[in-house]
Enzyme design. Structure first.
Site, PDB file in Angstrom:
ATOM      1  N   TRP A 171       1.310   2.450   5.860  1.00 42.53           N
ATOM      2  CA  TRP A 171       0.518   1.448   6.588  1.00 42.53           C
ATOM      3  C   TRP A 171       1.221   0.099   6.727  1.00 42.53           C
ATOM      4  O   TRP A 171       0.555  -0.928   6.705  1.00 42.53           O
ATOM      5  CB  TRP A 171      -0.816   1.175   5.894  1.00 42.53           C
ATOM      6  CG  TRP A 171      -1.682   2.343   5.570  1.00 42.53           C
ATOM      7  CD1 TRP A 171      -2.019   2.762   4.336  1.00 42.53           C
ATOM      8  CD2 TRP A 171      -2.356   3.204   6.491  1.00 42.53           C
ATOM      9  NE1 TRP A 171      -2.862   3.847   4.413  1.00 42.53           N
ATOM     10  CE2 TRP A 171      -3.073   4.123   5.735  1.00 42.53           C
ATOM     11  CE3 TRP A 171      -2.407   3.286   7.894  1.00 42.53           C
ATOM     12  CZ2 TRP A 171      -3.847   5.125   6.310  1.00 42.53           C
ATOM     13  CZ3 TRP A 171      -3.173   4.268   8.465  1.00 42.53           C
ATOM     14  CH2 TRP A 171      -3.875   5.179   7.682  1.00 42.53           C
ATOM     15  N   GLU A 220      -5.909  -5.745   4.265  1.00 43.40           N
ATOM     16  CA  GLU A 220      -5.902  -6.879   3.321  1.00 43.40           C
ATOM     17  C   GLU A 220      -7.172  -6.893   2.457  1.00 43.40           C
ATOM     18  O   GLU A 220      -7.762  -7.933   2.197  1.00 43.40           O
ATOM     19  CB  GLU A 220      -5.651  -8.189   4.064  1.00 43.40           C
ATOM     20  CG  GLU A 220      -4.270  -8.177   4.697  1.00 43.40           C
ATOM     21  CD  GLU A 220      -3.665  -9.532   4.966  1.00 43.40           C
ATOM     22  OE1 GLU A 220      -3.996 -10.482   4.252  1.00 43.40           O
ATOM     23  OE2 GLU A 220      -2.847  -9.607   5.884  1.00 43.40           O
ATOM     24  N   SER A 271      -2.528   4.708  -3.214  1.00 48.18           N
ATOM     25  CA  SER A 271      -3.035   3.427  -3.730  1.00 48.18           C
ATOM     26  C   SER A 271      -3.256   2.431  -2.598  1.00 48.18           C
ATOM     27  O   SER A 271      -2.316   1.865  -2.055  1.00 48.18           O
ATOM     28  CB  SER A 271      -2.057   2.836  -4.760  1.00 48.18           C
ATOM     29  OG  SER A 271      -0.783   2.654  -4.186  1.00 48.18           O
ATOM     30  N   TYR A 280       0.121  -2.733 -14.709  1.00 50.60           N
ATOM     31  CA  TYR A 280       0.319  -3.594 -13.534  1.00 50.60           C
ATOM     32  C   TYR A 280       1.301  -4.737 -13.832  1.00 50.60           C
ATOM     33  O   TYR A 280       1.874  -5.328 -12.916  1.00 50.60           O
ATOM     34  CB  TYR A 280      -1.037  -4.128 -13.027  1.00 50.60           C
ATOM     35  CG  TYR A 280      -1.690  -5.169 -13.893  1.00 50.60           C
ATOM     36  CD1 TYR A 280      -1.412  -6.521 -13.715  1.00 50.60           C
ATOM     37  CD2 TYR A 280      -2.582  -4.808 -14.904  1.00 50.60           C
ATOM     38  CE1 TYR A 280      -2.012  -7.491 -14.515  1.00 50.60           C
ATOM     39  CE2 TYR A 280      -3.181  -5.762 -15.706  1.00 50.60           C
ATOM     40  CZ  TYR A 280      -2.893  -7.099 -15.511  1.00 50.60           C
ATOM     41  OH  TYR A 280      -3.478  -8.049 -16.304  1.00 50.60           O
ATOM     42  N   SER A 338       0.800  -1.229   0.000  1.00 46.11           N
ATOM     43  CA  SER A 338       0.000   0.000   0.000  1.00 46.11           C
ATOM     44  C   SER A 338       0.834   1.282   0.000  1.00 46.11           C
ATOM     45  O   SER A 338       1.945   1.309   0.530  1.00 46.11           O
ATOM     46  CB  SER A 338      -0.899   0.033   1.241  1.00 46.11           C
ATOM     47  OG  SER A 338      -1.688  -1.110   1.308  1.00 46.11           O
ATOM     48  N   GLU A 339       0.222   2.316  -0.576  1.00 40.61           N
ATOM     49  CA  GLU A 339       0.842   3.655  -0.571  1.00 40.61           C
ATOM     50  C   GLU A 339      -0.244   4.673  -0.266  1.00 40.61           C
ATOM     51  O   GLU A 339      -1.441   4.333  -0.285  1.00 40.61           O
ATOM     52  CB  GLU A 339       1.462   3.944  -1.951  1.00 40.61           C
ATOM     53  CG  GLU A 339       2.538   2.928  -2.313  1.00 40.61           C
ATOM     54  CD  GLU A 339       3.190   3.177  -3.666  1.00 40.61           C
ATOM     55  OE1 GLU A 339       2.834   4.177  -4.338  1.00 40.61           O
ATOM     56  OE2 GLU A 339       4.061   2.381  -4.035  1.00 40.61           O
ATOM     57  N   SER A 351      -7.046   0.478  -1.991  1.00 44.15           N
ATOM     58  CA  SER A 351      -7.887  -0.520  -2.668  1.00 44.15           C
ATOM     59  C   SER A 351      -7.405  -0.730  -4.102  1.00 44.15           C
ATOM     60  O   SER A 351      -7.394  -1.846  -4.615  1.00 44.15           O
ATOM     61  CB  SER A 351      -9.351  -0.050  -2.684  1.00 44.15           C
ATOM     62  OG  SER A 351      -9.833   0.079  -1.366  1.00 44.15           O
ATOM     63  N   THR A 355       2.559  -2.926   8.359  1.00 46.91           N
ATOM     64  CA  THR A 355       2.534  -3.684   9.614  1.00 46.91           C
ATOM     65  C   THR A 355       3.910  -4.305   9.872  1.00 46.91           C
ATOM     66  O   THR A 355       4.553  -4.792   8.937  1.00 46.91           O
ATOM     67  CB  THR A 355       1.466  -4.802   9.514  1.00 46.91           C
ATOM     68  OG1 THR A 355       0.203  -4.194   9.297  1.00 46.91           O
ATOM     69  CG2 THR A 355       1.421  -5.655  10.779  1.00 46.91           C
TER      70      THR A 355
HETATM   71  C1  LIG Z   1      -3.564  -1.028  10.724  1.00 42.89           C
HETATM   72  C2  LIG Z   1      -3.305  -1.217   9.262  1.00 42.89           C
HETATM   73  C3  LIG Z   1      -2.283  -2.069   8.856  1.00 42.89           C
HETATM   74  C4  LIG Z   1      -2.013  -2.239   7.504  1.00 42.89           C
HETATM   75  N1  LIG Z   1      -0.964  -3.064   7.120  1.00 42.89           N
HETATM   76  C5  LIG Z   1      -0.604  -3.110   5.810  1.00 42.89           C
HETATM   77  C6  LIG Z   1       0.572  -3.845   5.411  1.00 42.89           C
HETATM   78  O1  LIG Z   1       1.240  -4.482   6.218  1.00 42.89           O
HETATM   79  N2  LIG Z   1       0.926  -3.797   4.110  1.00 42.89           N
HETATM   80  C7  LIG Z   1       0.220  -3.110   3.176  1.00 42.89           C
HETATM   81  O2  LIG Z   1       0.615  -3.128   2.016  1.00 42.89           O
HETATM   82  N3  LIG Z   1      -0.895  -2.411   3.527  1.00 42.89           N
HETATM   83  C8  LIG Z   1      -1.314  -2.397   4.815  1.00 42.89           C
HETATM   84  N4  LIG Z   1      -2.438  -1.678   5.188  1.00 42.89           N
HETATM   85  C9  LIG Z   1      -3.164  -0.901   4.180  1.00 42.89           C
HETATM   86  C10 LIG Z   1      -4.540  -1.457   3.879  1.00 42.89           C
HETATM   87  O3  LIG Z   1      -4.430  -2.625   3.112  1.00 42.89           O
HETATM   88  C11 LIG Z   1      -5.345  -0.345   3.184  1.00 42.89           C
HETATM   89  O4  LIG Z   1      -5.623   0.642   4.158  1.00 42.89           O
HETATM   90  C12 LIG Z   1      -6.620  -0.874   2.580  1.00 42.89           C
HETATM   91  O5  LIG Z   1      -6.357  -1.705   1.483  1.00 42.89           O
HETATM   92  C13 LIG Z   1      -7.572   0.251   2.158  1.00 42.89           C
HETATM   93  O6  LIG Z   1      -6.907   1.207   1.384  1.00 42.89           O
HETATM   94  P1  LIG Z   1      -7.084   2.773   1.727  1.00 42.89           P
HETATM   95  O7  LIG Z   1      -6.781   2.921   3.177  1.00 42.89           O
HETATM   96  O8  LIG Z   1      -6.262   3.534   0.778  1.00 42.89           O
HETATM   97  O9  LIG Z   1      -8.604   3.056   1.526  1.00 42.89           O
HETATM   98  P2  LIG Z   1      -9.298   3.456   0.120  1.00 42.89           P
HETATM   99  O10 LIG Z   1      -8.886   2.509  -0.934  1.00 42.89           O
HETATM  100  O11 LIG Z   1      -9.088   4.905  -0.109  1.00 42.89           O
HETATM  101  O12 LIG Z   1     -10.824   3.209   0.451  1.00 42.89           O
HETATM  102  C14 LIG Z   1     -11.654   4.162   1.112  1.00 42.89           C
HETATM  103  C15 LIG Z   1     -13.082   3.621   1.105  1.00 42.89           C
HETATM  104  O13 LIG Z   1     -13.547   3.524  -0.230  1.00 42.89           O
HETATM  105  C16 LIG Z   1     -14.012   2.216  -0.515  1.00 42.89           C
HETATM  106  N5  LIG Z   1     -13.704   1.891  -1.906  1.00 42.89           N
HETATM  107  C17 LIG Z   1     -12.550   2.110  -2.583  1.00 42.89           C
HETATM  108  N6  LIG Z   1     -12.648   1.678  -3.857  1.00 42.89           N
HETATM  109  C18 LIG Z   1     -13.894   1.146  -3.983  1.00 42.89           C
HETATM  110  C19 LIG Z   1     -14.600   0.513  -5.044  1.00 42.89           C
HETATM  111  N7  LIG Z   1     -14.044   0.309  -6.243  1.00 42.89           N
HETATM  112  N8  LIG Z   1     -15.871   0.104  -4.809  1.00 42.89           N
HETATM  113  C20 LIG Z   1     -16.449   0.276  -3.604  1.00 42.89           C
HETATM  114  N9  LIG Z   1     -15.826   0.850  -2.550  1.00 42.89           N
HETATM  115  C21 LIG Z   1     -14.565   1.294  -2.739  1.00 42.89           C
HETATM  116  C22 LIG Z   1     -13.262   1.321   0.453  1.00 42.89           C
HETATM  117  O14 LIG Z   1     -13.959   0.105   0.679  1.00 42.89           O
HETATM  118  C23 LIG Z   1     -13.178   2.207   1.682  1.00 42.89           C
HETATM  119  O15 LIG Z   1     -14.333   2.072   2.459  1.00 42.89           O
HETATM  120  C24 LIG Z   1      -2.774  -1.539   6.544  1.00 42.89           C
HETATM  121  C25 LIG Z   1      -3.812  -0.694   6.966  1.00 42.89           C
HETATM  122  C26 LIG Z   1      -4.066  -0.519   8.287  1.00 42.89           C
HETATM  123  C27 LIG Z   1      -5.177   0.414   8.713  1.00 42.89           C
END
Ligand SMILES: Cc1cc2nc3c(=O)[nH]c(=O)nc-3n(C[C@H](O)[C@H](O)[C@H](O)COP(=O)(O)OP(=O)(O)OC[C@H]3O[C@@H](n4cnc5c(N)ncnc54)[C@H](O)[C@@H]3O)c2cc1C
Length: 406
Positions: A167, A374, A141, A189, A137-138, A143, A169
């Protein structure tokens, strides 16, 4: 492992464990109750994992569960990893996720995609004393993970990786990171490549640690890569195959998060049951009221359903059967159940439940992340919908008129 697969074939109940599984489960349960529980409150308050526990995890053999014995691992099953994550999380979800990421994402990716030299070097470290982290994650980017902006440039004798990860872990404790970067943005990709990066590689820094609502003792940090010098031999799998590694490891990882969530729900419910049996109102124990009994019965039923889904997905994985849809469903449902059951547990503690003097509010806070990391719940729904709709189209012999993007 053999027993689990045989059980699947003979139709034995999903929750009946083999002798080896029971022993593994019991040893981790005892450890969690005796050694982790006394530290939970302080670790949550300080937002820091006790370093002694990390050493204990290595001694206990839970940091390399599926790693083959030749590399110092336990050579055990994915199902055992799931049991461990559930047992740890029923006492502390931060411990659960530390061990979960190590096994289901980091070790898993190297076991599956690493060459012999990488396995021999990194799996040995990860089983002995080194924590791993998984960086996809970034900031821009989440989701849409494959829109990542981190870039890898081929410099002939090495790769130069530049970008920021968010983010991540285990980042505060980790010595090895699987970092995803795009080595060929023109290919979209299909340029994404996975790199094995050690903490002391030049140009690599662990940045700010997040101050989180729940799983506070689990570190979640930013990673900063500035022309990070990565040896050529540290590409995991092939250049351009990082998207496949990410998709496939996260499919398994989700079952681990499901296990974390059933552990969290179970831990909270155990506390709530004990409390309601002791707490007296209207001259009797609160648990004697049918209204409360029904709430507990409903929660226990939903928890059992979630556990069956998680165990089934894990057993399917060990049996070499398809499990993508089942893993997404297990993660989606168990994280919903965890939020609901932990909230009820706070409720059943009354005012006490709303204070840090009692353990249930932490379970409630810890449960929320299950619907976020995840793949958020919406992303699980997208995976499930895609699997169902495609399968239905194939089963009915009706050709899809529009394709769903990869
Ligand atoms: C405590 C914690 C630990 C983590 N650990 C890791 C890690 O070890 N490695 C790593 O790589 N990442 C990690 N993450 C990142 C995590 O995987 C992301 O936060 C997650 O995938 C969501 O991405 P975002 O936060 O950018 O939310 P966004 O993608 O911005 O989403 C915001 C909202 O929009 C919704 N949404 C987005 N796109 C769509 C769509 N197409 N259709 C419907 N709804 C949508 C989502 O469901 C969400 O409710 C961690 C996150 C947290 C909070």
């Amino acid at each position: 492992m053999t027993t689990a697969v045989a059980d699947l074939a003979t139709g034995s109940p999903l929750t009946v464990l083999s002798e080896e599984e029971q022993m593994f489960q019991q040893s981790v349960r005892d450890f969690a109750i005796e050694r982790i529980r006394p530290l939970v409150h302080e670790m949550d308050h300080d937002a820091k994992m006790a370093p002694s526990l990390i050493s204990n995890f290595f001694e206990l053999g839970v940091m390399a569960i599926e790693v083959p014995e030749q590399f110092g691992g336990a050579g055990s099953s994915f199902f055992n990893a799931v049991l461990v994550v559930e047992e740890l999380s029923h006492v502390d979800a931060s411990c659960g996720v530390l061990v979960d990421v190590q096994n289901t994402l980091v070790n898993n990716a190297i076991i599956r995609w690493g060459n012999t030299d990488q396995k021999s070097k990194y799996l040995t470290m990860l089983g002995k004393d080194t924590v791993g982290a998984y960086a996809l994650s970034e900031g821009g980017s989440g989701s849409d993970a494959f829109a990542l902006a981190t870039r890898a440039e081929d410099k002939g004798d090495h790769w130069a990786v530049t970008g920021r990860k968010l983010w991540i872990t285990n980042a505060a404790e980790a010595g090895v990171f699987i970092v995803f970067a795009n080595a060929n943005p023109d290919a979209g990709y299909k340029g994404i490549t996975a790199f094995l990066i050690e903490r002391d590689f030049p140009g690599f820094t662990v940045g700010k640690k997040e101050d989180k609502t729940g799983i506070r003792a689990s570190s979640t940090c930013e990673l900063i890569l500035e022309d990070c010098r990565v040896p050529r031999e540290n590409v995991l799998g092939e250049a351009g195959k990082g998207y496949k590694i990410a998709i496939e490891t996260l499919n398994e990882g989700r079952i681990g998060i499901g296990a974390q969530m059933i552990g969290v729900a179970r831990g909270a419910l155990e506390h709530a049951i004990a409390y309601t049996k002791e707490r007296k109102q209207f001259g009797k124990a609160v648990a004697d009221f049918q209204g409360v009994q029904f709430q507990i019965a409903q929660a226990a039923t939903e928890l059992e359903a979630a556990r069956l889904m998680v165990y089934n997905a894990a057993r399917l994985k060990d049996a070499g059967r398809p499990f993508l849809r089942e893993a997404a469903m297990a993660k989606l449902f168990s994280s919903q159940v965890a939020e609901k059951v932990t909230s009820l547990s706070v409720q059943l503690f009354g005012g006490n439940g709303y204070t840090k003097e009692y353990p249930v509010e932490k379970y409630w806070r810890d449960s929320k992340v299950g619907q976020i990391y995840e793949g958020t719940s919406n992303m699980q729904l997208a995976t499930i919908a895609k699997a169902i709709i495609q399968r239905e189209a194939v089963a009915s012999g009706v050709a899809a008129t529009s394709s769903v993007s990869a």
